[in-house]
Design an enzyme around this catalytic site. Structure first.
Site, short mmCIF file in Angstrom:
data_model
loop_
_atom_site.label_atom_id
_atom_site.label_comp_id
_atom_site.label_asym_id
_atom_site.label_seq_id
_atom_site.Cartn_x
_atom_site.Cartn_y
_atom_site.Cartn_z
N GLY A 1 -42.39 -10.08 -67.75
CA GLY A 1 -41.79 -9.14 -66.79
C GLY A 1 -42.40 -9.28 -65.42
N GLY B 1 -41.55 -7.60 -62.56
CA GLY B 1 -41.03 -6.51 -61.73
C GLY B 1 -42.06 -6.11 -60.70
CE LYS C 1 -42.74 7.62 -67.30
NZ LYS C 1 -44.00 7.04 -66.83
CE1 TYR D 1 -42.66 -13.19 -57.98
CE2 TYR D 1 -43.92 -12.27 -56.15
CZ TYR D 1 -43.19 -13.31 -56.71
OH TYR D 1 -43.00 -14.47 -56.00
P1 NAD Z 1 -39.77 -2.97 -63.12
O1 NAD Z 1 -38.53 -2.37 -63.64
O2 NAD Z 1 -39.95 -3.17 -61.66
O3 NAD Z 1 -40.02 -4.41 -63.81
C1 NAD Z 1 -39.85 -4.68 -65.15
C2 NAD Z 1 -39.45 -6.16 -65.24
O4 NAD Z 1 -39.53 -6.57 -66.59
C3 NAD Z 1 -38.03 -6.43 -64.76
O5 NAD Z 1 -38.04 -7.50 -63.83
C4 NAD Z 1 -37.29 -6.80 -66.04
O6 NAD Z 1 -36.25 -7.75 -65.82
C5 NAD Z 1 -38.41 -7.38 -66.88
N1 NAD Z 1 -38.20 -7.34 -68.31
C6 NAD Z 1 -37.74 -6.31 -69.07
N2 NAD Z 1 -37.72 -6.66 -70.36
C7 NAD Z 1 -38.15 -7.95 -70.43
C8 NAD Z 1 -38.34 -8.88 -71.47
N3 NAD Z 1 -38.07 -8.57 -72.75
N4 NAD Z 1 -38.81 -10.11 -71.19
C9 NAD Z 1 -39.10 -10.46 -69.91
N5 NAD Z 1 -38.92 -9.61 -68.87
C10 NAD Z 1 -38.47 -8.38 -69.12
O7 NAD Z 1 -40.97 -2.07 -63.72
P2 NAD Z 1 -42.44 -1.94 -63.19
O8 NAD Z 1 -42.54 -0.78 -62.27
O9 NAD Z 1 -42.96 -3.26 -62.79
O10 NAD Z 1 -43.18 -1.47 -64.53
C11 NAD Z 1 -43.38 -2.38 -65.61
C12 NAD Z 1 -43.99 -1.66 -66.78
O11 NAD Z 1 -45.25 -1.09 -66.39
C13 NAD Z 1 -43.15 -0.49 -67.31
O12 NAD Z 1 -43.37 -0.36 -68.71
C14 NAD Z 1 -43.74 0.72 -66.61
O13 NAD Z 1 -43.52 1.91 -67.33
C15 NAD Z 1 -45.21 0.33 -66.59
N6 NAD Z 1 -45.99 0.95 -65.53
C16 NAD Z 1 -45.58 0.83 -64.24
C17 NAD Z 1 -46.34 1.42 -63.23
C18 NAD Z 1 -45.94 1.29 -61.78
O14 NAD Z 1 -46.77 1.64 -60.90
N7 NAD Z 1 -44.77 0.81 -61.46
C19 NAD Z 1 -47.50 2.13 -63.56
C20 NAD Z 1 -47.90 2.21 -64.90
C21 NAD Z 1 -47.12 1.62 -65.87
#
Ligand code: NAD
Length: 340
Positions: free
Chosen positions: A174, A176, A78, A180
């Site tokens: 969340g 994100g 990471k 979404y």
């Molecule tokens: P992102 O940063 O695009 O979205 C995270 C969202 O969560 C943001 O909109 C943020 O405002 C919101 N958020 C943060 N804390 C919050 C809270 N306490 N209450 C409500 N909303 C909150 O991240 P992402 O890429 O969508 O990833 C989300 C999670 O999934 C992370 O933990 C990431 O490590 C994990 N993940 C992501 C992927 C990927 O392909 N992007 C793959 C595996 C795991």
């Protein structure tokens, strides 16, 4: 930090600063036992440097387990870049990170994670070949969301006896990249959505697009629902918050949802089924790993389709042994990583 590295069996930790661009980064390589370490890059603010390093170490361990359980020939790593509000040239910062990654000679391959995008990966790609999730390769988030959606169906089947999501109340924390896209799929399947995000704009969009019910971020965890889907940051399930949950199961994309493994036992005692994060959210890693190896979309989709059956196996194993699915998943992952 050495104690944490020892307890997590982390192989190495690499620190880098680049005063010219403002880069302050850490790369944790947890294991190269089954191939080069692969993992996303976070670009976030941290209360202090130790928190950033601990985050990298814990997340890298999860990546090793995720790759092992998904049957991928990669280890776990990471990258964490500490967000600097004074950085003027973001592209130069990520190009500098690319040089740092290149100096590791392919031992670590980076992709997107919270706070980074395909554009940042394009900048990294200016300096190294050891990068995935570029604009050309594609954003893995959609594939992560597909895996989580299929995992929610498997979790619903195991806990509620049906994988029909029509009318199921799912609380998505969340909205994100993953949250979404997940909300979109859940809405299409007829689920009733309760959503929260720190960004009111994202909540508003989900209300308009998916008829979602907005809930204040601090209230979502205690809101009655069928499935709680944490898709924000990690460590949402601790001794306190676990007692607030009013759901039948927890199944979401966030990495490192449990602050400790004992929390999984508390969930189990409360009759809440937990879908281990590094299984249900492995769609993104499967996509980038196979894409990096030149696989076509058909074989990637076939590999992704194994996520629900892997979860179902873990649930069955856990039920037979009266243990938490999190403990079973860890035992299976460690067997795969350390016994060969
Ligand atoms: P992102 O940063 O695009 O979205 C995270 C969202 O969560 C943001 O909109 C943020 O405002 C919101 N958020 C943060 N804390 C919050 C809270 N306490 N209450 C409500 N909303 C909150 O991240 P992402 O890429 O969508 O990833 C989300 C999670 O999934 C992370 O933990 C990431 O490590 C994990 N993940 C992501 C992927 C990927 O392909 N992007 C793959 C595996 C795991």
């Amino acid at each position: 930090m050495f104690a944490l590295m020892q307890s997590t069996r982390t192989q190495s930790l690499h620190l880098c600063i680049d005063p010219a661009t403002g880069l302050k980064a850490v790369i944790a390589i947890h294991s190269e036992q089954h191939g080069p370490a692969m993992g996303g890059c976070r670009y976030l603010a941290y209360p202090d440097d130790d928190s950033a390093m601990s985050d990298a170490v814990r997340l890298a361990q999860g990546m090793t387990y995720k790759a092992a359980l998904a049957g991928l020939p990669f280890g776990g790593g990471k990258a964490v870049v500490i967000r600097n509000p004074h950085v003027e040239n973001r592209a130069a910062l990520f190009e500098a990170l690319g040089r740092f990654i290149d100096s590791l000679d392919g031992r670590f391959i980076v992709g997107t994670d919270s706070g980074t995008s395909t554009v940042d990966m394009d900048c990294i790609a200016q300096s190294t070949l050891h990068v995935t999730s570029t604009s050309a390769a594609g954003d893995p988030s959609q594939h992560s969301a597909m895996g989580v959606f299929a995992g929610i169906r498997a979790t619903s089947m195991a806990r509620l006896g049906s994988d029909n999501l029509e009318g199921l109340r799912v609380a998505v924390q969340g909205l994100g990249n993953v949250g979404y896209a997940l909300a979109e799929q859940l809405h299409a399947a007829g689920a009733d959505l309760l959503v929260s995000d720190l960004d009111p704009g994202k909540v508003q969009l989900a209300m308009e697009q998916f008829n979602a019910h907005p809930i204040a971020p601090e209230a979502l965890i205690g809101t009655p629902c069928d499935i709680f889907a944490p898709c924000g940051l990690g460590a949402v399930l601790n001794g306190q918050s676990v007692m607030q949950l009013r759901c039948a199961a927890v199944a979401g994309s966030a990495n490192n949802q449990l602050t400790t493994l004992q929390i999984a036992d508390q969930l189990e005692n409360r009759g809440i089924l937990y879908a281990p994060d590094y299984i249900i959210n492995s769609g993104g890693l499967i996509y980038v790993a196979l894409k990096h190896q030149g696989a076509d979309l058909g074989s990637i989709t076939a590999h992704l389709a194994r996520i629900p059956s892997r979860l179902t196996e873990v649930f069955a194993h856990a039920q037979a042994e009266k243990r938490s699915p999190a403990r079973v998943a860890q035992m299976l992952a460690e067997r795969l990583v350390y016994s060969t």
